[in-house]
Write an enzyme that holds these catalytic residues in place. Structure first.
Site: not given
Length: 483
Positions: A171, A100
């Protein structure tokens, strides 16, 4: 940084792609034409967008867990278990924290340590490191659609690998993966980076491959008023649609008051479709997702199942297209696969029992009216601030506090709006901050908080907020002075 809500020109996009794919060696595995062909060869039942469209038409609520571990073989076992023992309709691949943050070397080290020690040393699946081949192994090992779930401010390389790897849903967004996740990243940068994500999605769409996109609905997951999360979802849907995305799932995090939550899901789909049509994107399919309670859970498993069951009830009664399921181990740490599957089965039981039921009453319609009014004021003000451009407008809106996410770590978020529950547990506001509400709405929120203060024989104060944050973990919804 110049920013506008305009489709990225093909030449500019292809030039950017070369830079993105060079960030890690697995980027060399991505071949667009070959990826299009891989997707087109997939059976229909493994395509996320197709399953959502069918569920929406049938007014059916699908169930989906969160899950991800670092080693491919173990991740496959986990997903197969949740599919078979948890009866999941849809599956996730949750990405690890190093990925991330685009720290791929550290993710690589985590994979090696996980394999050496025989246990997970990362909190998710490092898709970039596993590359296209590894992702395809995961997708091919299960019988239902799989979505990538993460929290990545700059997700461009992850998107390239994920899409070429066969994942059919993705997402995130430039607002929802910034304000709740980042401290020092300017909103302009994340919106530009996510325009890349959405342009890539649009490119797949133009080549006959429909990939579902899902803005992250719960934001900080703590007492977020529906109008705030709705505004972000609508704006991210508009940004995605401009880049060519045709299948969008907008989300909302359960707040706990049944009437407010059912009203929120209903108005979320309605408002998103209205704004998309108004601005020329009437061909976009919109579905909804309810995220079960994102705040603190009771440590007792039986009580935790009660929280899960309430979320399941709201999902079923609101006819959300899908529900993201929690586990009875939320208060403890990373759940076992057995606990994860148990949460799924609990949710599925409630959803099945309520499949033919709905609620219609005056209170529901009143709540819908409030949410519509508040949301429109926020979104329309952002358009005004951007002189008609929503990408520019939301950046200015965040700085002005027109979009204000409670408890967000981002230094660019105003943090002036302060939420708390009213006497019936619906999320209202102690302090409106700079949200562009009219006098009628300001008086409404003030009256709701005064009503609660009178019932509890105390003043309206920040202590109410603190009490509400911890209330569900203690078996209540509204944080009363004594438990």
């Amino acid at each position: 940084m110049d920013i506008q809500n305009k489709k990225i020109p093909e030449g500019q996009f292809m030039q950017l792609r070369q830079e993105v794919l060079a960030q890690w060696p697995t980027g060399r595995e991505v071949n667009l034409e070959e990826a299009f062909a891989f997707h087109k060869a997939m059976p229909k039942e493994k395509i996320f967008s197709q399953k959502l469209i069918a569920a929406k038409a049938e007014r059916k609520t699908l169930v989906q867990p969160r899950a991800g571990v670092p080693v491919i073989a173990e991740h496959v076992k986990l997903l197969q278990y949740l599919q078979d023992q948890g009866e999941a309709d849809l599956l996730p691949t949750t990405i690890d924290s190093y990925t991330r943050q685009n720290r791929y070397q550290e993710a690589e080290n985590g994979i090696r340590e996980s394999m050496r020690l025989g246990r997970a040393m990362l909190n998710g699946f490092p898709a970039v490191n596993h590359g296209v081949t590894g992702c395809r192994h995961v997708v091919s090992s299960v019988d239902v659609p799989v979505q990538v779930r993460h929290g990545t401010p700059d997700a461009r390389l992850l998107t390239e690998i994920s899409y070429a790897g066969g994942f059919t849903s993705y997402e995130g967004g430039g607002i929802s993966y910034n304000l709740p996740y980042c401290k020092n990243v300017p909103l302009e940068k994340t919106i530009v980076d996510w325009q890349y994500v959405d342009r890539l999605t649009g490119l797949y769409e133009e080549n006959g491959v429909s990939i579902n996109r899902e803005p992250y609905g719960p934001l900080t997951g703590t007492l977020v008023p529906p109008c705030v999360s709705h505004a972000v979802a609508i704006i991210e849907a508009l940004l995605a649609a401009e880049q060519g995305v045709k299948n969008i799932t907008v989300g909302y995090g359960q707040c706990g008051n049944l009437v407010q939550d059912v009203a929120a899901i209903g108005t979320l789909q309605e408002l998103t479709e209205t704004y998309l049509k108004k601005y020329g994107y009437g061909d976009v399919v919109v579905t909804t997702v309810l995220h079960q309670w994102m705040g603190g859970f009771p440590a007792d498993e039986a009580k935790a199942f009660g929280v899960i069951a309430l979320g399941s009830t709201i999902a079923a009664l609101s006819k959300a297209t899908k529900v993201i399921v929690k586990t009875p181990h939320e208060a403890i740490g990373i759940p076992t696969k057995e606990a994860n599957a148990a949460g799924l089965r609990c949710t599925k039981q409630v959803v099945h029992m309520l499949a033919d039921q709905s609620i219609r009453n005056v209170e529901l319609e009143i709540e819908k009216g409030i949410i519509r009014h508040e949301t429109r004021l926020i979104v329309d003000k952002c358009f005004e601030l951007g002189d008609g451009d929503i990408a520019l407008g939301v950046c200015r809106g965040v700085k002005a506090g027109v979009v204000d996410v409670p408890f967000a770590p981002c230094r660019y978020n105003a943090g002036q709006m302060l939420p708390a529950r009213d006497n019936e547990g619906a999320v209202r506001m102690i302090n409106i901050g700079n949200l562009p509400f009219d006098k009628e709405l300001r008086d409404f929120h003030a009256a709701k908080m005064a009503q609660r203060a009178k019932a509890e024989k105390r003043k309206v104060s920040f202590q109410m907020v603190i009490d509400d944050v911890y209330a569900i973990g203690k078996g209540r919804l509204v944080g009363r002075p004594r438990y």
